[in-house]
Design a protein around this motif. Structure first.
Motif, PDB file in Angstrom:
ATOM      1  N   HIS A   1       1.397   8.997  -6.259  1.00 48.00           N
ATOM      2  CA  HIS A   1       1.755  10.391  -6.023  1.00 48.00           C
ATOM      3  C   HIS A   1       2.761  10.873  -7.067  1.00 48.00           C
ATOM      4  CE1 HIS A   1       2.621  14.071  -3.847  1.00 48.00           C
ATOM      5  NE2 HIS A   1       3.901  13.784  -3.936  1.00 48.00           N
TER       6      HIS A   1
ATOM      7  N   PHE B   1      -6.453   1.422  -4.517  1.00 47.68           N
ATOM      8  CA  PHE B   1      -5.503   0.369  -4.155  1.00 47.68           C
ATOM      9  C   PHE B   1      -6.182  -0.994  -4.149  1.00 47.68           C
ATOM     10  CE2 PHE B   1      -3.577  -2.283  -0.801  1.00 47.68           C
ATOM     11  CZ  PHE B   1      -2.331  -2.485  -1.374  1.00 47.68           C
TER      12      PHE B   1
ATOM     13  N   VAL C   1      -8.227  10.459   0.626  1.00 46.21           N
ATOM     14  CA  VAL C   1      -7.567   9.256   1.145  1.00 46.21           C
ATOM     15  C   VAL C   1      -8.443   8.034   0.895  1.00 46.21           C
ATOM     16  CG1 VAL C   1      -6.731   8.113   3.232  1.00 46.21           C
ATOM     17  CG2 VAL C   1      -6.256  10.537   2.869  1.00 46.21           C
TER      18      VAL C   1
ATOM     19  N   ARG D   1       0.834  -1.202   0.000  1.00 47.10           N
ATOM     20  CA  ARG D   1       0.000   0.000   0.000  1.00 47.10           C
ATOM     21  C   ARG D   1       0.872   1.257   0.000  1.00 47.10           C
ATOM     22  NH1 ARG D   1      -2.933  -0.727   4.456  1.00 47.10           N
ATOM     23  NH2 ARG D   1      -4.457  -1.995   3.374  1.00 47.10           N
TER      24      ARG D   1
ATOM     25  N   ILE E   1       0.904   4.014  -3.056  1.00 45.29           N
ATOM     26  CA  ILE E   1       0.606   5.434  -2.843  1.00 45.29           C
ATOM     27  C   ILE E   1       1.773   6.304  -3.288  1.00 45.29           C
ATOM     28  CG2 ILE E   1       0.145   7.185  -1.073  1.00 45.29           C
ATOM     29  CD1 ILE E   1      -1.497   4.972   0.401  1.00 45.29           C
TER      30      ILE E   1
ATOM     31  N   VAL F   1      -8.098   6.885  -2.657  1.00 45.20           N
ATOM     32  CA  VAL F   1      -6.818   6.220  -2.894  1.00 45.20           C
ATOM     33  C   VAL F   1      -6.856   4.790  -2.373  1.00 45.20           C
ATOM     34  CG1 VAL F   1      -4.352   6.226  -2.329  1.00 45.20           C
ATOM     35  CG2 VAL F   1      -5.488   8.358  -2.952  1.00 45.20           C
TER      36      VAL F   1
END
Length: 61
Positions: free
Chosen positions: A16, A40, A33, A8, A12, A36
């Motif tokens: 990004h 995932f 969040v 994870r 991320i 995201v």
């Protein structure tokens, strides 16, 4: 650290970076969040390499 947590974190960080390169701002300027984490989960279910999944997602936004 559990493997899932490490995956994870890496996901991320890659997300990004791709947003930063393509849009000029990091992923959290465009996504929450929660978004995201849901992305995932979709990535894990897809079975695709992270770079391909992320690049396709960023280009589609």
């Amino acid at each position: 650290m559990p493997e899932l947590a490490q995956k994870r974190i890496n996901f991320i960080a890659q997300l990004h970076e791709v947003f930063l390169i393509n849009r000029g701002y990091g992923a959290f300027a465009y996504m929450s969040v929660t978004d995201v984490i849901q992305l995932f989960d979709k990535y894990l279910a897809s079975g695709e390499p992270a770079d391909i999944f992320i690049n396709r997602y960023v280009k589609s936004t």
